[in-house]
Design a protein around this motif. Structure first.
Motif, PDB file in Angstrom:
ATOM      1  N   GLY A 123       0.850  -1.189   0.000  1.00  3.21           N
ATOM      2  CA  GLY A 123       0.000   0.000   0.000  1.00  3.21           C
ATOM      3  C   GLY A 123       0.886   1.240   0.000  1.00  3.21           C
ATOM      4  N   GLU A 201      -4.641  -1.687   6.598  1.00  5.91           N
ATOM      5  CA  GLU A 201      -4.574  -0.704   7.666  1.00  5.91           C
ATOM      6  C   GLU A 201      -5.834   0.178   7.731  1.00  5.91           C
ATOM      7  OE1 GLU A 201      -2.060  -1.474   5.542  1.00  5.91           O
ATOM      8  OE2 GLU A 201      -1.184  -2.688   7.147  1.00  5.91           O
ATOM      9  N   GLY A 218       3.357  -3.104   3.902  1.00  4.42           N
ATOM     10  CA  GLY A 218       2.978  -4.450   3.487  1.00  4.42           C
ATOM     11  C   GLY A 218       3.159  -5.446   4.617  1.00  4.42           C
ATOM     12  N   VAL A 258      -5.597  -5.606  -5.403  1.00  2.00           N
ATOM     13  CA  VAL A 258      -4.139  -5.740  -5.266  1.00  2.00           C
ATOM     14  C   VAL A 258      -3.587  -6.542  -6.449  1.00  2.00           C
ATOM     15  CG1 VAL A 258      -2.346  -6.881  -3.874  1.00  2.00           C
ATOM     16  CG2 VAL A 258      -4.099  -5.490  -2.749  1.00  2.00           C
TER      17      VAL A 258
HETATM   18  N1  HPA Z   1      -1.386  -2.681   3.398  1.00  2.00           N
HETATM   19  C1  HPA Z   1      -0.716  -3.780   3.717  1.00  2.00           C
HETATM   20  N2  HPA Z   1      -0.387  -4.707   2.849  1.00  2.00           N
HETATM   21  C2  HPA Z   1      -0.718  -4.508   1.575  1.00  2.00           C
HETATM   22  C3  HPA Z   1      -1.393  -3.383   1.173  1.00  2.00           C
HETATM   23  C4  HPA Z   1      -1.763  -2.414   2.133  1.00  2.00           C
HETATM   24  O1  HPA Z   1      -2.380  -1.385   1.859  1.00  2.00           O
HETATM   25  N3  HPA Z   1      -1.573  -3.488  -0.166  1.00  2.00           N
HETATM   26  C5  HPA Z   1      -1.009  -4.648  -0.548  1.00  2.00           C
HETATM   27  N4  HPA Z   1      -0.475  -5.272   0.504  1.00  2.00           N
END
Ligand code: HPA
Length: 284
Positions: A123, A201, A218, A258
């Motif tokens: 992110g 988050e 991440g 994602v």
């Molecule tokens: N946060 C945590 N891990 C992640 C995110 C995120 O926004 N996007 C992809 N992996």
């Protein structure tokens, strides 16, 4: 012998068994170890003369549980260089303990690999980032509240106290930047913050990550980097920015989104990784 030491002995034995098994197939020392993060499995299509070993065939190897992580070790060539690729990594949030999370990295090193390329989806919290951007990790903050080196030190691997002043190899970083520049690929360099997950988050958490100096967040990579540095490996890691977070951004994030963002960035990632491997002699 204490229980902890007995456990360590068992861990060494497991590593030896795993390595013996892989060596039956992988008879040469790969120059690079590559770890493919969420949705990055397509990079494996770039491997020539691939030999695939599924995780469930490898003694003592952990098993992956997530969509987008296929669970295969692939040996072959990229740009004429031997590579061993982990397609499907192990995350702490899956319930693996840290020893399991970093197990493949220890196997890589025992097989003789010294250079590691890690990839992940993350992110973005840097306001200059856009979805689909690529960020080279230049440093990290470990907020997993865990460390794979906790417990008796594995002296065969490295020292008790590990220097982390250059977690990401500066020469590899420079080369990757140069490649991106030459190929007209916009690339960022930044700080990756690792949290346990598996929740994405909250807006306040994204805000905190930015506040403490993070550019991306991440749920992986950092334990692997720590284990690799313990064993004196050279590491390059890149993040694909798959979503944006911040205290004032409250759009939903999904695993599907994602994977779609990773797909979009894949051609550029492939280009950078291939060139980096091809030009290995420049930073040896
Ligand atoms: N946060 C945590 N891990 C992640 C995110 C995120 O926004 N996007 C992809 N992996």
């Amino acid at each position: 012998m204490s229980d902890q030491l007995r456990e360590l002995e068992k861990y060494y034995e497991h590593i030896d068994e795993t390595v013996d098994y892989i060596r039956k197939t992988v008879r040469e020392i790969p120059e690079f170890g590559i770890v493919l993060g969420s949705g990055l499995g397509k990079l494996a299509c770039e491997i020539n003369n691939p030999i695939t070993i599924s995780y469930d065939k490898i003694p003592n190897f952990p098993q992956t549980t997530i969509e987008g992580h296929s669970g295969k070790l692939i040996f072959g060539e990229i740009e004429g260089k031997k590579v061993l690729t982990l397609s499907g990594r192990f995350h702490y949030y899956e319930g693996h303990n840290m020893s399991k999370v970093v197990y493949p990295i220890r196997i890589f090193r025992k097989l003789g690999i010294k250079k590691l390329i890690l990839s992940n989806a993350s992110g973005g919290v840097n306001p200059n980032f856009k979805v689909g951007d690529i960020m080279l990790i230049r440093d990290h903050i470990n907020m997993m509240m865990q460390n794979p080196l906790i417990g008796p030190n594995i002296d065969k691997h490295g020292p008790r106290f590990v220097d982390m002043h250059e977690p990401y190899d500066l020469e590899m970083l420079e080369k990757a930047e140069e490649i991106a520049r030459e190929q007209n690929i916009i690339i960022h360099k930044g700080v990756y913050v690792a949290l346990q997950g598996p929740t994405f988050e909250t807006p306040a958490e994204y805000g905190m990550i930015r506040y403490i100096g993070g550019d991306a967040v991440g749920m992986s990579t950092v334990p692997e980097v720590i284990a690799a540095k313990h064993m004196d490996m050279r590491v390059l890691a890149l993040s694909i920015i798959t979503d944006l977070g911040g205290p004032d951004i409250s759009s939903a994030v999904s695993h599907k989104e994602v994977l779609e963002a990773v797909d979009k960035a894949m051609p550029q990632v492939i280009l950078i990784v291939k060139e980096l491997i091809k030009l290995t002699d420049d930073y040896n």
